[in-house]
Scaffold this motif. Structure first.
Motif, short mmCIF file in Angstrom:
data_model
loop_
_atom_site.label_atom_id
_atom_site.label_comp_id
_atom_site.label_asym_id
_atom_site.label_seq_id
_atom_site.Cartn_x
_atom_site.Cartn_y
_atom_site.Cartn_z
N LEU A 141 5.37 0.02 -0.81
CA LEU A 141 4.34 0.67 0.00
C LEU A 141 3.94 -0.22 1.17
N ARG A 180 4.37 0.72 5.09
CA ARG A 180 3.20 0.67 5.97
C ARG A 180 3.43 -0.28 7.14
N ASP A 210 5.36 3.15 -5.56
CA ASP A 210 6.67 2.85 -4.96
C ASP A 210 7.32 4.13 -4.43
N GLY A 225 5.73 5.16 -1.31
CA GLY A 225 6.20 4.33 -0.20
C GLY A 225 7.56 4.77 0.29
#
Length: 907
Positions: A75, A79, A110, A113
């Motif tokens: 994640l 990001r 996860d 993400g």
């Protein structure tokens, strides 16, 4: 500090992020950092808070620290890629997204993400699979439900997206991101009101959520509420002055309002913030096009296409600029090139191709009409069909309706009545289903019903073009029903259905010496009905034109030549004429001068209108007629149609036959309630009021300095006879119920208040003096005009006198006073106005001086100052030998008297 306390801070920080309190969240995470500076969850929280605050470099730094400690934090890696993208660093952003895909997800976070990385790479189907995996592990993971909704929206699967956002909101009602996403999906489905409600909930949770303010503006734009849209965009910009999307939206709303220079300034601001923002470049090209700056428009569109060749709107505007430069072949090639760039079978590309076919169709129609070329109309028909097919999606229903209206207009000229009727049925059915599915409020339901009035108007055309007299009767009955429905909508809302009015009932308006001219305007034709006592309606027939298509010198190669519809040519001439009239009037209204083009050219323009409307062809039907009722339609309400007819007719106007049948007969009443707006600095207004109180000793005289709206309503309820208003009025075309009499600068009596609070059944006459109660907006009326006049009549007044334009104060004063002199002498209001107009246009300076002195003597005892003023006016003429010997009447020009009309039944 214990781990428990850091965990509590982390929870508090994420709760603040959920509420949109990003700065507060950052401060909480910073407190946690002081306790555990190497905690990857703390560092991730800091990176996320900075990202939300658009502090992208700081976000990258914190997320990099997170990854230094926990290299498989999927994640955080996703990001960081998003933060790089915020910094416009595409290479490291893409590298991070690709690296995410090399890692094996273990937890629901996860998988989310991974979904974010796939979403950023525009691999939306795969992103949804990842979000589903996250939800499979943790079904209450509302972030994943919201992200899933975003991905479904990108695929055009808006109903599924709404279901996903619903789930996110069910788990966390304060999830403003999901409420915003829900609004976006509703917007794409054309459910603009529901979208606004969703954006409003997002804003309630997070008032600083400028994305929702911007999206709210977009939805208001779609509803035609441009001023409200601007307020929403302004709020977004107030929160984030660098939010270029909102500057672009603001420009679009200004462009719709005709404020093109301001729109360009707004687009320029968006481009200053983000020079690669192709939306603003393309929209800027559209605004420049509207200003007639076609070369600059092309350059602006070229810039948009250079940045993103898939942006269809830039191709669209570029084509129109080329067409306006008469570079026709280049324009059509431009739209074809644009379609070649949009060659994927995606919702975005299909929509883009459809829009470019629509522009192509409109251009072929425009050229076909200008050149009377049937071949271009055939090409327009084909392109409209293709556009309609490509745009056959729920979110494009409004555009499909626009295309169908335009297609029917073309088919009226070149297709069979059966084909036209099939399209009409299709359009009417599509409109009703769309309105029902959208569940609009009364205001917006009526807005769209009127926007697509063409379907009703084409049906009138179809009936009128029939050879069967019975269908001509049906045409007039259908046109009449629509007029009365438009008025009823304002009074009673969208549920109102006008009662059927039969032709036999309409005949009650006539006697052997009365006739009515009933105009009907559709997007394809002007139909003129002539109605007389105990006769079926006559429809004025026009002679067809020949097509301008070149013919071969070899007869063998010439096909039989089709006639170009005369109705199409008449409508084109009228629309061109109307645009010129309005343009000239706008210049005049900004700076009224006797030398204005509008005043100077009025007589010649009105002669042209007489020719366009074929008044001479109407006159043979009226040989035995002396009383004429004029029932205009759409923009014809704003024009002095009575001027076009010989003076032997006594003429009144009616909004509809139904209103005429409901009116009470005139009964002489010497009661007069007069209201003068003192904000109008005019000696002539005061003089008029003084003379009226002398003519009518029982007159109750009010002025704006001593009365407010509440008192006026009370006085209107308690009086009878005549209400004379000396002041200004205005008409709001976008929201007619706010049209009003301007009592003072700050106070007005609106149409809504007239409908809701007043009854004029005891009033024989409403005289709106010095009012511009007509309108001359830059855009044309697409449905029936409902103004203040209709409101007064609907509430019981027998007659209304009003003005179509702002008339010179002297002309207004003399005509008003003369009218009341005739009325006091026993004349009916209709004949009193006609005599007053005839007197004003014929009176010489010598006769005026004599009349001034007679008036001065009559009011000497009651108004000595006004009497002296009139004596001074007479002396100025008597001392000027040129004026005394002048034969030409000073008020002969129609500007002075033709703007006054009387609405009501003949006497």
């Amino acid at each position: 500090m214990s781990n428990d306390n850091v965990a509590a801070l982390l929870q508090q920080g994420h709760e603040q992020l959920d509420r949109g309190q990003n700065q507060a969240a950052l401060q909480i995470f910073q407190q946690a950092e002081q306790r555990e500076p190497e905690n990857p969850q703390v560092l991730f929280g800091l990176g996320l808070a900075c990202y939300r605050l658009e502090q992208y470099q700081e976000s990258v730094d914190y997320l990099t620290k997170t990854l230094d400690i926990e290299s498989c934090h999927i994640l955080a890696l996703a990001r960081r890629g998003m933060a790089y993208r915020g910094l416009k660093l595409e290479e490291p952003a893409t590298a991070d997204f690709e690296q995410v895909l090399q890692l094996e997800p273990q937890t629901h976070q996860d998988w989310r993400g991974r979904g974010l990385a796939l979403y950023e790479l525009k691999r939306y189907e795969e992103a949804i699979v990842s979000y589903d995996k996250a939800i499979e592990i943790n079904s209450d993971y509302y972030y994943a439900w919201g992200n899933r909704g975003n991905a479904l929206g990108k695929l055009g699967r808006y109903s599924e997206a709404i279901a996903s956002f619903d789930k996110a909101i069910e788990i966390n009602p304060d999830n403003y991101n999901a409420r915003n996403g829900w609004g976006v999906a509703l917007y794409e489905l054309g459910k603009y009101e529901e979208a606004i409600a969703s954006y409003d909930k997002a804003i309630d949770i997070n008032p600083d959520y400028y994305y929702a303010w911007n999206n709210r503006g977009n939805a208001l734009n779609k509803l035609g509420k441009y001023e409200e849209a601007i307020a929403s965009y302004n709020k977004a910009i107030e929160i984030n002055p660098d939010y270029y999307d909102a500057w672009n939206g603001w420009g679009s709303a200004l462009n719709k309002l005709g404020k093109y220079e301001e729109a360009i300034a707004s687009y320029d601001k968006a481009i200053e913030i983000n020079p690669d923002y192709y939306y603003a470049w393309g929209n800027r090209g559209g605004a420049l096009n509207n200003l007639g700056q076609y070369e600059d428009a092309i350059a602006s569109c070229d810039k948009a296409i250079e940045i993103n060749p898939d942006y269809y709107y830039a191709w669209k505007n570029r084509g129109w600029a080329l067409l306006n430069l008469k570079r026709y072949n280049e324009a059509f090639q431009n739209w074809e090139d644009g379609r070649k760039n949009l060659n994927l079978d995606t919702p975005e590309h299909r929509e883009g191709r459809g829009e470019l076919y629509y522009s192509e169709a409109q251009a072929y129609y425009q050229l076909g009409r200008q050149e009377a070329n049937l071949d271009n109309l055939l090409k327009a028909k084909q392109s409209y069909h293709t556009a309609f097919t490509l745009l056959d999606t729920p979110q494009c229903r409004q555009r499909q309706l626009e295309i169908l209206q335009d297609l029917i207009r073309v088919c009226q000229y070149i297709s069979t009545p059966k084909q036209v009727q099939e399209l009409l049925n299709q359009g009417t059915d599509l409109l009703e289903r769309w309105l029902q599915d959208s569940n609009f409020s009364d205001e917006n339901y009526i807005h769209f019903k009127q926007k697509f009035a063409g379907f009703n108007q084409y049906q009138v055309d179809t009936l009128a073009q029939s050879s069967e007299p019975e269908q001509h009767i049906q045409a007039i009955e259908l046109a009449e029903e629509r007029k009365n429905t438009c008025l009823g909508w304002l009074q009673y809302g969208k549920a109102y259905k006008a009662p059927s009015l039969t032709y036999n009932q309409i005949q009650q308006q006539f006697n052997p010496h009365t006739a009515a001219i009933y105009w009907h305007i559709s997007p394809a034709a002007i139909t003129t009905f002539i109605l007389k006592h105990n006769q079926p309606p006559q429809i004025l027939q026009l002679h067809p034109l020949k097509s301008n298509k070149k013919r071969s010198p070899f007869p063998f190669f010439n096909q039989p030549e089709k006639s170009y519809p005369a109705t199409a040519n008449q409508l084109r001439e009228f629309e061109d004429w109307l645009n010129q009239w309005k343009q000239d009037y706008r210049h005049y209204s900004q700076a009224p001068q006797t030398t204005s083009i509008w005043r100077q050219s009025m007589e010649s323009l009105l002669r042209s209108l007489e020719y366009i409307l074929h008044i001479r062809d109407i006159l043979p039907y009226l040989r035995d007629i002396d009383q004429l009722i004029l029932i205009p339609h759409r923009d014809l309400h704003l024009l002095p149609l009575h001027y076009l007819f010989p003076s032997r007719f006594t003429i009144t106007y009616l909004p509809s036959f139904q209103i005429g049948l409901n009116l009470q007969p005139y009964q002489s009443d010497q009661s007069l309630l007069s209201l003068e707006n003192l904000d109008i600095q005019s000696n002539y207004c005061t003089l008029t009021s003084n003379i009226l109180t002398s003519l009518y000793p029982q007159c109750q005289r009010l002025n704006s300095s001593t009365i407010d709206k509440k008192r006026l309503i009370q006085d209107l309820k308690s009086n009878t006879g005549t209400f004379q208003f000396i002041g200004h009025a205005y008409h709001n075309l976008d929201n007619p119920k706010t049209s009003a009499l301007q009592l003072t600068i700050a106070d007005q009596l609106t149409m809504a208040e007239i409908f809701d609070q007043l009854n004029f059944g005891n009033y024989n006459l409403i005289f709106l003096s010095a009012c511009e109660t007509g309108i001359t907006n830059s855009h044309n009326l697409i449905d029936e005009y409902v103004g203040l006049i209709s409101a007064f009549l609907a509430k019981g007044a027998s007659y209304v006198i009003s003005t179509l334009w702002t008339v010179d104060e002297r002309s207004t004063a003399w005509l008003t006073i003369r009218f009341y002199q005739y009325l006091k002498a026993g004349e009916h209001p209709v004949s009193a106005l006609k005599q007053a107009q005839d007197w004003l246009k014929q009176v010489t300076n010598r006769d005026l001086a004599k009349w001034y002195l007679e008036l001065a003597q009559d009011i000497k005892a009651t108004h000595p100052h006004a009497s002296e003023y009139l004596k001074t006016e007479a002396a100025l003429i008597q001392q000027d030998s040129d004026k005394l010997i002048a034969v030409k009447p000073p008020f002969e020009h129609p500007y002075h008297w033709a703007g006054f009309i009387i609405t009501g039944n003949p006497f």
